[in-house]
Design a protein around this motif. Structure first.
Motif, PDB file in Angstrom:
ATOM      1  N   VAL A   1       0.840  -1.203   0.000  1.00 45.01           N
ATOM      2  CA  VAL A   1       0.000   0.000   0.000  1.00 45.01           C
ATOM      3  C   VAL A   1       0.873   1.251   0.000  1.00 45.01           C
ATOM      4  N   LEU A   2       1.903   1.253   0.854  1.00 42.10           N
ATOM      5  CA  LEU A   2       2.806   2.399   0.930  1.00 42.10           C
ATOM      6  C   LEU A   2       3.575   2.606  -0.374  1.00 42.10           C
ATOM      7  N   GLU A   3       3.977   1.505  -1.007  1.00 37.90           N
ATOM      8  CA  GLU A   3       4.685   1.617  -2.292  1.00 37.90           C
ATOM      9  C   GLU A   3       3.792   2.262  -3.354  1.00 37.90           C
ATOM     10  N   ASN A   4       2.543   1.833  -3.381  1.00 38.88           N
ATOM     11  CA  ASN A   4       1.606   2.411  -4.347  1.00 38.88           C
ATOM     12  C   ASN A   4       1.355   3.894  -4.058  1.00 38.88           C
ATOM     13  N   ARG A   5       1.261   4.245  -2.786  1.00 41.80           N
ATOM     14  CA  ARG A   5       1.053   5.652  -2.438  1.00 41.80           C
ATOM     15  C   ARG A   5       2.286   6.484  -2.765  1.00 41.80           C
ATOM     16  N   ALA A   6       3.475   5.891  -2.582  1.00 44.90           N
ATOM     17  CA  ALA A   6       4.704   6.602  -2.946  1.00 44.90           C
ATOM     18  C   ALA A   6       4.757   6.850  -4.448  1.00 44.90           C
ATOM     19  N   ASP A   7       4.325   5.845  -5.219  1.00 45.21           N
ATOM     20  CA  ASP A   7       4.280   6.005  -6.676  1.00 45.21           C
ATOM     21  C   ASP A   7       3.298   7.111  -7.065  1.00 45.21           C
ATOM     22  N   ILE A   8       2.138   7.130  -6.409  1.00 49.68           N
ATOM     23  CA  ILE A   8       1.160   8.190  -6.673  1.00 49.68           C
ATOM     24  C   ILE A   8       1.746   9.553  -6.323  1.00 49.68           C
ATOM     25  N   GLY A   9       2.462   9.623  -5.179  1.00 47.72           N
ATOM     26  CA  GLY A   9       3.072  10.888  -4.766  1.00 47.72           C
ATOM     27  C   GLY A   9       4.085  11.394  -5.776  1.00 47.72           C
ATOM     28  N   ALA A  10       4.866  10.477  -6.335  1.00 46.43           N
ATOM     29  CA  ALA A  10       5.852  10.862  -7.349  1.00 46.43           C
ATOM     30  C   ALA A  10       5.161  11.426  -8.582  1.00 46.43           C
ATOM     31  N   ARG A  11       4.059  10.791  -8.984  1.00 50.03           N
ATOM     32  CA  ARG A  11       3.324  11.292 -10.150  1.00 50.03           C
ATOM     33  C   ARG A  11       2.648  12.629  -9.845  1.00 50.03           C
ATOM     34  N   GLN A  12       2.191  12.804  -8.602  1.00 47.40           N
ATOM     35  CA  GLN A  12       1.598  14.086  -8.224  1.00 47.40           C
ATOM     36  C   GLN A  12       2.638  15.206  -8.297  1.00 47.40           C
ATOM     37  N   ASN A  13       3.875  14.901  -7.899  1.00 47.66           N
ATOM     38  CA  ASN A  13       4.941  15.901  -8.008  1.00 47.66           C
ATOM     39  C   ASN A  13       5.197  16.264  -9.466  1.00 47.66           C
ATOM     40  N   ARG A  14       5.158  15.267 -10.344  1.00 40.86           N
ATOM     41  CA  ARG A  14       5.363  15.555 -11.763  1.00 40.86           C
ATOM     42  C   ARG A  14       4.203  16.394 -12.318  1.00 40.86           C
ATOM     43  N   VAL A  15       3.007  16.098 -11.846  1.00 32.76           N
ATOM     44  CA  VAL A  15       1.848  16.885 -12.272  1.00 32.76           C
ATOM     45  C   VAL A  15       2.042  18.352 -11.902  1.00 32.76           C
ATOM     46  N   ASP A  16       2.529  18.600 -10.686  1.00 29.98           N
ATOM     47  CA  ASP A  16       2.777  19.979 -10.257  1.00 29.98           C
ATOM     48  C   ASP A  16       3.774  20.660 -11.192  1.00 29.98           C
ATOM     49  N   MET A  17       4.824  19.947 -11.590  1.00 33.41           N
ATOM     50  CA  MET A  17       5.810  20.520 -12.508  1.00 33.41           C
ATOM     51  C   MET A  17       5.203  20.783 -13.879  1.00 33.41           C
ATOM     52  N   MET A  18       4.346  19.863 -14.335  1.00 33.49           N
ATOM     53  CA  MET A  18       3.708  20.046 -15.636  1.00 33.49           C
ATOM     54  C   MET A  18       2.731  21.222 -15.608  1.00 33.49           C
ATOM     55  N   ILE A  19       2.050  21.418 -14.488  1.00 38.18           N
ATOM     56  CA  ILE A  19       1.128  22.552 -14.354  1.00 38.18           C
ATOM     57  C   ILE A  19       1.911  23.865 -14.453  1.00 38.18           C
ATOM     58  N   ASN A  20       3.071  23.921 -13.781  1.00 41.28           N
ATOM     59  CA  ASN A  20       3.913  25.118 -13.871  1.00 41.28           C
ATOM     60  C   ASN A  20       4.400  25.332 -15.298  1.00 41.28           C
ATOM     61  N   ARG A  21       4.731  24.234 -15.987  1.00 47.04           N
ATOM     62  CA  ARG A  21       5.196  24.341 -17.374  1.00 47.04           C
ATOM     63  C   ARG A  21       4.093  24.879 -18.277  1.00 47.04           C
ATOM     64  N   LEU A  22       2.865  24.392 -18.072  1.00 52.44           N
ATOM     65  CA  LEU A  22       1.745  24.867 -18.881  1.00 52.44           C
ATOM     66  C   LEU A  22       1.446  26.337 -18.603  1.00 52.44           C
ATOM     67  N   ALA A  23       1.559  26.735 -17.333  1.00 55.11           N
ATOM     68  CA  ALA A  23       1.323  28.136 -16.989  1.00 55.11           C
ATOM     69  C   ALA A  23       2.351  29.038 -17.671  1.00 55.11           C
ATOM     70  N   THR A  24       3.614  28.605 -17.665  1.00 57.70           N
ATOM     71  CA  THR A  24       4.668  29.372 -18.333  1.00 57.70           C
ATOM     72  C   THR A  24       4.418  29.437 -19.836  1.00 57.70           C
ATOM     73  N   GLN A  25       4.026  28.297 -20.418  1.00 59.72           N
ATOM     74  CA  GLN A  25       3.752  28.241 -21.851  1.00 59.72           C
ATOM     75  C   GLN A  25       2.599  29.175 -22.215  1.00 59.72           C
ATOM     76  N   GLU A  26       1.582  29.220 -21.367  1.00 61.20           N
ATOM     77  CA  GLU A  26       0.438  30.092 -21.629  1.00 61.20           C
ATOM     78  C   GLU A  26       0.850  31.555 -21.632  1.00 61.20           C
ATOM     79  N   VAL A  27       1.701  31.929 -20.677  1.00 59.03           N
ATOM     80  CA  VAL A  27       2.177  33.320 -20.610  1.00 59.03           C
ATOM     81  C   VAL A  27       2.996  33.665 -21.848  1.00 59.03           C
ATOM     82  N   VAL A  28       3.884  32.758 -22.253  1.00 55.24           N
ATOM     83  CA  VAL A  28       4.755  33.006 -23.401  1.00 55.24           C
ATOM     84  C   VAL A  28       3.935  33.173 -24.679  1.00 55.24           C
ATOM     85  N   VAL A  29       3.000  32.247 -24.918  1.00 53.72           N
ATOM     86  CA  VAL A  29       2.210  32.305 -26.156  1.00 53.72           C
ATOM     87  C   VAL A  29       1.287  33.524 -26.153  1.00 53.72           C
ATOM     88  N   THR A  30       0.727  33.853 -24.991  1.00 54.12           N
ATOM     89  CA  THR A  30      -0.131  35.040 -24.904  1.00 54.12           C
ATOM     90  C   THR A  30       0.652  36.301 -25.243  1.00 54.12           C
TER      91      THR A  30
END
Length: 309
Positions: free
Chosen positions: A235-264
């Motif tokens: 259970v903990l291993e699966n939650r750790a895997d989810i946490g790692a993906r959540q961290n990547r999601v946060d980075m991707m959200i920041n990347r999309l926000a930056t991309q939106e500003v640049v294109v705008t």
């Protein structure tokens, strides 16, 4: 070449028309804030604008996809947290079952509570986001447990679900992916069918030993606690895997926000006017127009009608 009065009049009218056209275009730019009002005004700007708007639309879609990813991951993490809580309660019950002071009635109560915990964990295995099951792989419309079926395979109570995992529909172990950027897909589901099978088998075994009047549970405490510890680690291993993906999601959200500003900004630079400059051009054009009217009035000779007046 002889310059006639008619030629002077025609040139003056043509120049005044061009002047009005220029002032009209500048006025449209001031009113709309855009360099062009139709593609024919400047095809290059128009084509670039289409490209920038396409990029912005893609960013908006990826942001919506990212919201779906977050929903899947957050719900999965919360579900596994509840699985962990249930397993800690099982651990407490198994530890208490080792006491020699427990009566058959006490063990029966423990057995019934574990039965309810097993049903609760099965419900958790069937957790949904919207109309899609989280832990069913690409079989998102099929629950893990359903009317005597586990991962699509028929079973009866007491069967080894761990053995059924190997023969289950492969879709239950497949990844569900969502596109979050150009060529970038993220796994949003947690492949935990085998984990739920092991938990179910473990709880069935504990129930069986608790029901044994010979007190089998006492001699198997160590074995059961070891198994509980193993599934808790999963259970903990699966939650750790989810946490790692959540961290990547946060980075991707920041990347999309930056991309939106640049294109705008690129879209603005391409189409938006510089108000100070356009207003200055408008004032200059008005001055030129007034001067043209004044000079034209002096150059064009008076007609016979003017003299008659």
């Amino acid at each position: 070449m002889r310059v006639t009065q008619s030629m002077l009049s025609s040139n003056m009218l043509r120049n005044l028309s061009n002047s009005y056209s220029k002032m009209g275009k500048l006025q449209d730019q001031i009113n709309t804030g855009s360099k062009i009002s139709r593609p024919s005004d400047d095809p290059v700007i128009a084509v670039k604008g289409i490209g920038y708007r396409t990029n912005l639309n893609k960013v908006e879609q990826y942001k919506r996809n990212m919201g779906e990813v977050e929903n899947w991951l957050d719900t999965s993490d919360d579900t596994l947290d509840h699985v962990g809580i249930a397993l800690r309660r099982v651990q407490e019950l198994v530890t208490n079952a080792a006491s020699d002071t427990n009566t058959d009635e006490d063990r029966e109560k423990m057995k019934k509570e574990i039965d309810q915990i097993k049903l609760q964990i099965r419900d958790l295995a069937n957790t949904k986001v919207g109309e899609k099951y989280l832990f069913s792989g690409t079989n998102t419309l099929s629950p893990v447990f359903e009317n005597g079926k586990f991962a699509g395979q028929t079973f009866t109570e007491g069967d080894s679900l761990t053995n059924l995992v190997n023969t289950a529909n492969p879709g239950f172990s497949n990844s569900v992916e969502i596109e979050v950027y150009d060529g970038v897909n993220l796994d949003v589901n947690t492949k935990a069918v085998d984990m739920f099978a092991q938990i179910d088998d473990m709880l069935t075994s504990i129930q069986k030993d608790l029901a044994d009047p010979a007190g089998t549970i006492g001699s198997k405490i160590g074995e059961h606690l070891s198994t509980i510890s193993t599934v808790q680690n999963k259970v903990l291993e699966n939650r750790a895997d989810i946490g790692a993906r959540q961290n990547r999601v946060d980075m991707m959200i920041n990347r999309l926000a930056t991309q939106e500003v640049v294109v705008t900004k690129q879209l603005s630079d391409n189409e938006d006017i510089d108000y100070e400059r356009v207003i200055t051009d408008m004032i200059t054009q008005e001055s030129i127009h007034q001067a043209a009217l004044s000079v034209g009035a002096k150059i064009i000779q008076s007609t016979l009608v003017d003299f008659i007046r």
